[in-house]
Motif scaffolding. Structure first.
Motif, PDB file in Angstrom:
ATOM      1  N   LYS A 181     -10.584  -9.108  -3.526  1.00 43.05           N
ATOM      2  CA  LYS A 181      -9.382  -8.294  -3.303  1.00 43.05           C
ATOM      3  C   LYS A 181      -8.222  -8.799  -4.151  1.00 43.05           C
ATOM      4  CE  LYS A 181      -6.324  -6.800   0.480  1.00 43.05           C
ATOM      5  NZ  LYS A 181      -6.113  -6.867   1.951  1.00 43.05           N
ATOM      6  N   LYS A 182      -7.995 -10.096  -4.135  1.00 41.03           N
ATOM      7  CA  LYS A 182      -6.887 -10.691  -4.893  1.00 41.03           C
ATOM      8  C   LYS A 182      -7.067 -10.480  -6.387  1.00 41.03           C
ATOM      9  CE  LYS A 182      -4.460 -15.086  -5.612  1.00 41.03           C
ATOM     10  NZ  LYS A 182      -4.412 -16.537  -5.231  1.00 41.03           N
ATOM     11  N   ARG A 185      -6.721  -6.683  -7.417  1.00 42.84           N
ATOM     12  CA  ARG A 185      -5.317  -6.252  -7.374  1.00 42.84           C
ATOM     13  C   ARG A 185      -4.515  -6.818  -8.544  1.00 42.84           C
ATOM     14  NH1 ARG A 185      -3.017  -5.921  -1.159  1.00 42.84           N
ATOM     15  NH2 ARG A 185      -4.362  -4.197  -0.485  1.00 42.84           N
ATOM     16  N   ARG A 188      -5.249  -4.562 -11.342  1.00 43.02           N
ATOM     17  CA  ARG A 188      -4.554  -3.283 -11.148  1.00 43.02           C
ATOM     18  C   ARG A 188      -3.088  -3.383 -11.563  1.00 43.02           C
ATOM     19  NH1 ARG A 188      -3.442  -2.095  -5.112  1.00 43.02           N
ATOM     20  NH2 ARG A 188      -1.690  -3.447  -5.638  1.00 43.02           N
ATOM     21  N   LYS A 264     -10.462   1.274  -3.374  1.00 43.25           N
ATOM     22  CA  LYS A 264      -9.254   1.262  -2.537  1.00 43.25           C
ATOM     23  C   LYS A 264      -8.229   0.284  -3.091  1.00 43.25           C
ATOM     24  CE  LYS A 264      -7.772   0.817   2.291  1.00 43.25           C
ATOM     25  NZ  LYS A 264      -8.234   0.546   3.677  1.00 43.25           N
ATOM     26  N   GLN A 265      -8.679  -0.894  -3.516  1.00 43.74           N
ATOM     27  CA  GLN A 265      -7.752  -1.878  -4.077  1.00 43.74           C
ATOM     28  C   GLN A 265      -7.155  -1.379  -5.395  1.00 43.74           C
ATOM     29  OE1 GLN A 265      -7.220  -4.146  -1.831  1.00 43.74           O
ATOM     30  NE2 GLN A 265      -9.029  -3.329  -0.772  1.00 43.74           N
ATOM     31  N   LYS A 267      -6.686   1.730  -6.085  1.00 39.73           N
ATOM     32  CA  LYS A 267      -6.060   3.024  -5.844  1.00 39.73           C
ATOM     33  C   LYS A 267      -6.634   4.085  -6.788  1.00 39.73           C
ATOM     34  CE  LYS A 267      -1.705   0.984  -4.199  1.00 39.73           C
ATOM     35  NZ  LYS A 267      -0.230   0.912  -4.374  1.00 39.73           N
TER      36      LYS A 267
END
Length: 295
Positions: A181-182, A185, A188, A264-265, A267
């Protein structure tokens, strides 16, 4: 030219024959044939740390059969690569040596970053994506490989111990999800205009069942519907009503959830699924190596 690749994965072992050539300056990989044997090495490794004698025998017989097919098809070159399950097997060196002695096939264990690079290096995105960057996501039985690219240049890549067979056996740690996740992101936020590209048999199947097949695309909403719909069926129903193979039916939801998590992370509104995989990447690398040698 005819080339061959052997992909010794966590869920299955594949032999891929393909014709590789240049067309308009681009490398083209055209599948000639594919054989897939669902040995599922990860069941042993993620639980008991070693590959069992039963699965070593099955793997050896499979590799012997593959070697016979290679001998009769006579590709110009071939290469065998092993990924997550073999990487983590405590008895990997003994298994590799036994396979070499019994089949004549030398196996190269590749790390997660190399796997991500091989998968992402071969791509044909001209038909569908108009993004500045592309995030390649390959979900396997033992790990998820991610590479962010601009053209043919890898800007960032990583490998996470999150895979379908690992999830099936309850062997994914929470900290691994947090790390993914980290990292995702961070990508992103750093690289805008990024399109997602998915590979692996499960995302291919989900796209075929729920996506826009003519465009090899799957929207975020379609993926959410796919996960919900597949979860409403029992294992037996997925096999007999939906026609899924047993070794696909028990992991396909896990694969969908991994892609859902990453999308989802990021977007991301959707993902492009061009039906590429490690075997394509191995053949692509073989082709370029042969071209370099002949120059």
């Amino acid at each position: 030219m005819l080339l061959a690749a052997i992909d010794i994965g966590t869920n299955a072992v594949r032999l891929f024959f393909s014709n590789a050539f240049y067309r308009n300056g681009q490398v083209v990989i055209e599948k000639a044939s594919l054989m897939r044997i669902p040995i599922r090495l990860g069941e042993d490794v993620f639980v008991n740390k070693n590959i069992s004698e039963e699965k070593i025998v099955r793997l050896s017989k499979t590799m012997q059969a593959f070697k016979l097919l290679i001998d009769v098809n006579q590709p110009l070159a071939y290469k065998a690569c092993a990924t997550s399950a073999m990487r983590e097997a405590g008895n990997r060196e003994a298994v590799i040596e036994r396979i070499r002695m019994e089949s004549g096939i030398a196996i190269e264990i590749i790390d997660g970053i190399r796997e991500a690079t091989l998968v992402s290096a071969f791509s044909d995105l001209r038909l569908s994506l108009n993004y500045k960057y592309h995030m390649f996501i390959d979900v396997g039985g033992g790990s998820t490989e991610i590479a962010l690219m601009k053209g043919q240049k890898v800007n960032a890549s990583n490998s996470f111990k999150i895979g379908t067979v690992r999830l099936l056996n309850g062997k994914v740690k929470a900290k691994e999800w947090d790390a993914m996740k980290k990292w995702v992101r961070t990508l992103r936020d750093k690289w805008k205009e990024t399109g997602l590209v998915g590979s692996g048999g499960n995302i291919n199947k989900i796209t075929k069942l729920y996506g826009k097949v003519s465009e090899n695309s799957l929207s975020f909403g379609q993926l959410e519907h796919a996960i919900s719909h597949l979860e409403s069926f029992s294992m037996d129903e997925r096999i007999h009503k939906m026609g899924l193979r047993p070794d696909r039916a028990d992991v396909i939801v896990h694969a969908g959830k991994i892609f859902h998590f990453i999308m989802k992370q990021m977007k991301a509104p959707g993902i492009y699924v061009p039906k590429i995989g490690l075997s394509d990447g191995i053949v692509h690398a073989l082709f370029l190596d042969l071209q370099d040698r002949n120059q």
